[in-house]
Design a protein around this motif. Structure first.
Motif, mmCIF file in Angstrom:
data_model
loop_
_atom_site.group_PDB
_atom_site.id
_atom_site.type_symbol
_atom_site.label_atom_id
_atom_site.label_comp_id
_atom_site.label_asym_id
_atom_site.label_seq_id
_atom_site.Cartn_x
_atom_site.Cartn_y
_atom_site.Cartn_z
ATOM 1 N N HIS A 118 1.648 6.907 -6.837
ATOM 2 C CA HIS A 118 0.768 8.045 -7.128
ATOM 3 C C HIS A 118 1.509 9.364 -6.904
ATOM 4 N N LEU A 119 2.243 9.459 -5.802
ATOM 5 C CA LEU A 119 2.956 10.700 -5.476
ATOM 6 C C LEU A 119 4.058 11.011 -6.480
ATOM 7 N N ASP A 120 4.577 9.981 -7.156
ATOM 8 C CA ASP A 120 5.608 10.181 -8.179
ATOM 9 C C ASP A 120 5.081 10.905 -9.415
ATOM 10 N N LYS A 121 3.768 10.984 -9.562
ATOM 11 C CA LYS A 121 3.171 11.541 -10.778
ATOM 12 C C LYS A 121 3.230 13.064 -10.856
ATOM 13 N N ASN B 295 -5.000 6.898 5.919
ATOM 14 C CA ASN B 295 -4.201 7.952 6.547
ATOM 15 C C ASN B 295 -2.833 7.454 7.005
ATOM 16 N N ASN B 296 -2.791 6.289 7.651
ATOM 17 C CA ASN B 296 -1.509 5.776 8.157
ATOM 18 C C ASN B 296 -0.542 5.473 7.016
ATOM 19 N N LEU C 159 0.825 -1.210 0.000
ATOM 20 C CA LEU C 159 0.000 0.000 0.000
ATOM 21 C C LEU C 159 0.863 1.265 0.000
ATOM 22 N N VAL C 160 1.953 1.255 0.764
ATOM 23 C CA VAL C 160 2.872 2.401 0.774
ATOM 24 C C VAL C 160 3.479 2.584 -0.617
ATOM 25 N N VAL D 121 3.220 7.277 6.338
ATOM 26 C CA VAL D 121 4.484 6.572 6.098
ATOM 27 C C VAL D 121 5.110 7.055 4.785
ATOM 28 N N ALA D 122 4.302 7.118 3.722
ATOM 29 C CA ALA D 122 4.811 7.542 2.408
ATOM 30 C C ALA D 122 5.328 8.980 2.471
ATOM 31 N N ALA D 123 4.602 9.863 3.165
ATOM 32 C CA ALA D 123 5.021 11.267 3.277
ATOM 33 C C ALA D 123 6.337 11.378 4.037
ATOM 34 N N ARG D 124 6.477 10.614 5.115
ATOM 35 C CA ARG D 124 7.736 10.642 5.871
ATOM 36 C C ARG D 124 8.880 10.124 5.020
ATOM 37 N N ASP D 125 8.635 9.033 4.272
ATOM 38 C CA ASP D 125 9.669 8.462 3.406
ATOM 39 C C ASP D 125 10.146 9.471 2.357
ATOM 40 N N ARG D 126 9.253 10.323 1.892
ATOM 41 C CA ARG D 126 9.579 11.307 0.856
ATOM 42 C C ARG D 126 10.163 12.597 1.428
ATOM 43 N N GLY D 127 10.159 12.728 2.736
ATOM 44 C CA GLY D 127 10.671 13.948 3.345
ATOM 45 C C GLY D 127 9.690 15.103 3.282
ATOM 46 N N TYR D 128 8.399 14.801 3.145
ATOM 47 C CA TYR D 128 7.379 15.850 3.134
ATOM 48 C C TYR D 128 7.301 16.510 4.500
ATOM 49 N N PRO D 129 6.819 17.740 4.538
ATOM 50 C CA PRO D 129 6.579 18.387 5.834
ATOM 51 C C PRO D 129 5.537 17.584 6.624
ATOM 52 N N GLU D 130 5.457 17.826 7.897
ATOM 53 C CA GLU D 130 4.539 17.105 8.787
ATOM 54 C C GLU D 130 3.085 17.326 8.365
ATOM 55 N N LEU D 131 2.373 16.232 8.073
ATOM 56 C CA LEU D 131 0.972 16.308 7.652
ATOM 57 C C LEU D 131 0.041 15.641 8.653
ATOM 58 N N ASP D 132 0.602 15.025 9.692
ATOM 59 C CA ASP D 132 -0.179 14.174 10.596
ATOM 60 C C ASP D 132 -1.420 14.867 11.155
#
Length: 182
Positions: free
Chosen positions: A25-28, A64-65, A18-19, A69-80
């Motif tokens: 999707h985020l790569d697009k 959401n979970n 799932l991640v 994980v995907a956002a953290r892996d990509r170095g995105y700002p905190e979205l939690d």
């Protein structure tokens, strides 16, 4: 399972799948908008998807979970803080302001799907930032404006170049007229 030991950095294969799917999707695109679609019906989402398709954007329901994980892996700002309730991501296309415009217009008219947060080039966009982004001219409009600015000096140069020989002819004609009149 009972008695199993959790090893940091390792996750169950189905969660990793799932991640990986969310990362695909985020790569697009270089942006993502997180939307709350709790008040939307299936026809509402289908309608929104067709409007987003015109901007080459996609709407995907996510867990959401998994997005965390995907956002953290990509170095995105905190979205939690924004990842509660029923959320979807909107990604794709080359015109984030056009996509923001579709989302903002859709919420204003339907009040069923709301943008919670966005990330553009690894910069966090709060709801107001996404609204401001939606008010920017489209990419095509910006290109046309830039082309107009670039072609303006060229048009002025052609005018000047055309004016020089015309002025020389006018001066010569005036000299001929002046000499012919003597």
């Amino acid at each position: 399972t009972e008695g199993s030991i959790a090893i940091p950095g390792l996750m169950r294969p189905e969660k990793q799948f799932l991640v990986d799917e969310v990362n695909a999707h985020l790569d697009k695109s270089d942006y993502v908008f997180v939307t709350d679609f709790q008040r939307a019906t299936v026809p509402d989402i289908a309608d929104l998807r067709s409007k987003l398709a015109k901007e080459e954007a996609e709407f995907h329901v996510i867990k959401n979970n998994i997005l965390k994980v995907a956002a953290r892996d990509r170095g995105y700002p905190e979205l939690d803080d924004h990842l509660t309730g029923q959320n979807a991501i909107v990604i794709g296309g080359k015109n984030p302001s056009g996509v923001a415009k579709v989302l903002t217009k859709y919420f204003d008219s339907e009040e069923k799907i709301e943008v919670k947060v966005g990330v553009l080039s690894n910069q966090k966009l709060e709801k107001d930032d996404v609204s401001a982004l939606s008010k920017l001219p489209s990419l095509e409009s910006l290109r046309a404006q830039l082309l107009g600015l670039l072609s303006q000096p060229a048009q002025q140069m052609v005018f000047i170049l055309n004016a020089v020989p015309q002025n020389v002819l006018n001066v010569l004609q005036a000299k001929v007229d002046a000499e012919g009149g003597n």
